[in-house]
Design a protein around this motif. Structure first.
Motif, mmCIF file in Angstrom:
data_model
loop_
_atom_site.group_PDB
_atom_site.id
_atom_site.type_symbol
_atom_site.label_atom_id
_atom_site.label_comp_id
_atom_site.label_asym_id
_atom_site.label_seq_id
_atom_site.Cartn_x
_atom_site.Cartn_y
_atom_site.Cartn_z
ATOM 1 N N ALA A 78 -39.821 66.676 1.058
ATOM 2 C CA ALA A 78 -40.224 68.231 1.096
ATOM 3 C C ALA A 78 -39.283 68.824 2.256
ATOM 4 C CB ALA A 78 -41.592 68.206 1.722
ATOM 5 N N MET A 79 -38.611 67.986 3.289
ATOM 6 C CA MET A 79 -38.115 68.399 4.373
ATOM 7 C C MET A 79 -36.689 68.762 3.867
ATOM 8 S SD MET A 79 -39.386 65.870 7.245
ATOM 9 C CE MET A 79 -37.936 66.413 8.455
ATOM 10 N N THR A 80 -36.196 67.970 3.002
ATOM 11 C CA THR A 80 -34.985 68.114 2.373
ATOM 12 C C THR A 80 -34.699 69.531 1.498
ATOM 13 O OG1 THR A 80 -34.575 65.868 2.460
ATOM 14 C CG2 THR A 80 -33.095 66.987 0.945
ATOM 15 N N ILE A 81 -35.627 69.706 0.615
ATOM 16 C CA ILE A 81 -35.710 70.618 -0.404
ATOM 17 C C ILE A 81 -35.300 71.987 0.194
ATOM 18 C CG2 ILE A 81 -37.207 72.158 -1.951
ATOM 19 C CD1 ILE A 81 -38.725 69.661 -2.579
ATOM 20 N N PRO A 82 -35.726 72.439 1.359
ATOM 21 C CA PRO A 82 -35.187 73.734 1.956
ATOM 22 C C PRO A 82 -33.892 73.767 2.323
ATOM 23 C CG PRO A 82 -37.535 73.133 2.949
ATOM 24 C CD PRO A 82 -36.792 71.988 2.119
ATOM 25 N N VAL A 83 -33.193 72.813 2.608
ATOM 26 C CA VAL A 83 -31.807 72.629 2.934
ATOM 27 C C VAL A 83 -31.049 72.644 1.611
ATOM 28 C CG1 VAL A 83 -29.994 71.042 4.035
ATOM 29 C CG2 VAL A 83 -32.151 71.381 5.039
ATOM 30 N N LEU A 84 -31.095 71.815 0.737
ATOM 31 C CA LEU A 84 -30.666 71.690 -0.813
ATOM 32 C C LEU A 84 -30.469 73.294 -1.137
ATOM 33 C CD1 LEU A 84 -31.800 68.449 -2.311
ATOM 34 C CD2 LEU A 84 -29.726 68.966 -1.390
ATOM 35 N N ARG A 85 -31.886 73.771 -1.277
ATOM 36 C CA ARG A 85 -32.089 75.159 -1.959
ATOM 37 C C ARG A 85 -31.134 76.416 -1.195
ATOM 38 N NH1 ARG A 85 -35.702 76.729 -5.515
ATOM 39 N NH2 ARG A 85 -37.364 75.085 -4.893
ATOM 40 N N GLY A 86 -31.070 76.004 0.273
ATOM 41 C CA GLY A 86 -30.300 77.082 1.134
ATOM 42 C C GLY A 86 -28.831 77.017 0.613
ATOM 43 N N ASP A 87 -28.642 75.660 0.525
ATOM 44 C CA ASP A 87 -27.167 75.433 0.013
ATOM 45 C C ASP A 87 -26.668 75.825 -1.213
ATOM 46 O OD1 ASP A 87 -26.665 74.064 2.377
ATOM 47 O OD2 ASP A 87 -26.523 72.010 1.494
ATOM 48 N N LEU A 88 -27.579 75.650 -2.228
ATOM 49 C CA LEU A 88 -27.456 76.171 -3.656
ATOM 50 C C LEU A 88 -27.448 77.829 -3.833
ATOM 51 C CD1 LEU A 88 -28.684 73.064 -5.812
ATOM 52 C CD2 LEU A 88 -26.338 73.773 -5.370
#
Length: 213
Positions: free
Chosen positions: A120-130
Motif C-alpha cells: 500500500a505504501m509502494t503503490i502511490p510511488v509506482l503510480r506516480g512514476d508511471l
C-alpha cells in the motif's frame, strides 16, 4: 568517483511527501541542485528506465539556464525519446495496476508483494512514476552539443529493443556508443550486470577526469 544518488519525493527519508506525477516538478529543482556540482568539477549523469528520462530532461533544463553541462550521459534501459508506444497503466485500479506492473515490468520485490502494508505504501510511488512515464510528451529541441551519450540495456528487455537504444544518437552532436548485457529490463540488478555497468561508467569517468588536465 563519488556516487550522488537522486532521492525523489515519496522515497526513503522523503516518504511523507507526495510522489511527483509531472516531470516538470522534478526537473526544475533537480537542475538547480545539480548546477553547483557541474560548476565545481566533472559530473556524469546515469539514469535507468524512468531515471534516464529524468536525467535527459534535466540536461536540457541545465542547457536552457546556461549552467555547466555534465561530461557524459549514460542512459540505461530506456528507449530514446519519441520512439515506442506509451501504456496507460497509471489509470488502472490498485489491484489491476499491481498485477499489470508486475506482469509487464516485474521488479516489485516478493517481500513487498507479500506484505499488504508495504504494498500500500509502494503503490502511490509506482503510480506516480508511471504517470510521469506514460504522460510524457517529447518536445523537439536541438541535440545536446558535444555531450557523449552511452546507451545500454539488457539483451532480453522486451521494452527497449536495440534500434530504440541506437536512436539516442540523434540527441547529441558528440560521441555515441551503445551496448547490451545479458538480462531483462533489470539486467543491472545481477552482480555481473552491476559490474558491467560500473566498469563502463568508470571508464567514462576516467575520460572526463583526463579532459580536465
Amino acid at each position: 568517483m563519488e556516487l550522488l544518488a537522486v532521492r525523489l519525493a515519496g522515497r526513503d527519508a522523503r516518504m511523507r511527501e507526495a510522489p511527483a506525477t509531472k516531470l516538470d516538478a522534478i526537473v526544475g529543482p533537480l537542475a538547480q541542485a545539480i548546477a553547483p556540482l557541474t560548476a565545481a568539477g566533472p559530473v556524469l549523469f546515469f539514469g535507468h528506465s524512468l531515471g534516464s528520462l529524468i536525467a535527459f530532461e534535466t540536461l536540457r533544463e541545465l542547457r536552457r539556464t546556461g549552467a555547466n553541462m555534465p561530461k557524459a550521459f549514460v542512459v540505461s534501459g530506456r528507449r530514446a525519446p519519441g520512439t515506442g508506444r506509451a501504456l496507460t497503466l497509471h489509470t488502472l485500479p490498485d489491484d489491476q495496476f499491481v498485477r499489470e506492473v508486475q506482469r509487464i515490468y516485474g521488479g516489485i520485490p516478493a517481500v513487498i508483494m507479500q506484505e499488504p502494508e508495504l504494498l500500500a505504501m509502494t503503490i502511490p510511488v509506482l503510480r506516480g512514476d508511471l504517470t510521469i512515464n506514460e504522460t510524457y510528451s517529447f518536445v523537439e529541441e536541438p541535440p545536446l552539443d558535444g555531450l557523449p551519450i552511452h546507451a545500454i540495456g539488457g539483451t532480453d528487455d522486451p521494452h527497449v529493443i536495440p534500434t530504440e537504444l541506437q536512436a539516442w544518437k540523434a540527441q547529441t552532436t558528440g560521441a555515441f556508443e551503445w551496448a547490451q548485457f545479458d538480462g531483462d529490463h533489470f539486467y543491472l540488478g545481477t552482480p555481473a550486470g552491476r559490474r558491467w555497468v560500473i566498469q563502463r561508467v568508470a571508464r567514462l569517468a576516467r575520460i572526463a577526469a583526463l579532459s580536465r588536465r
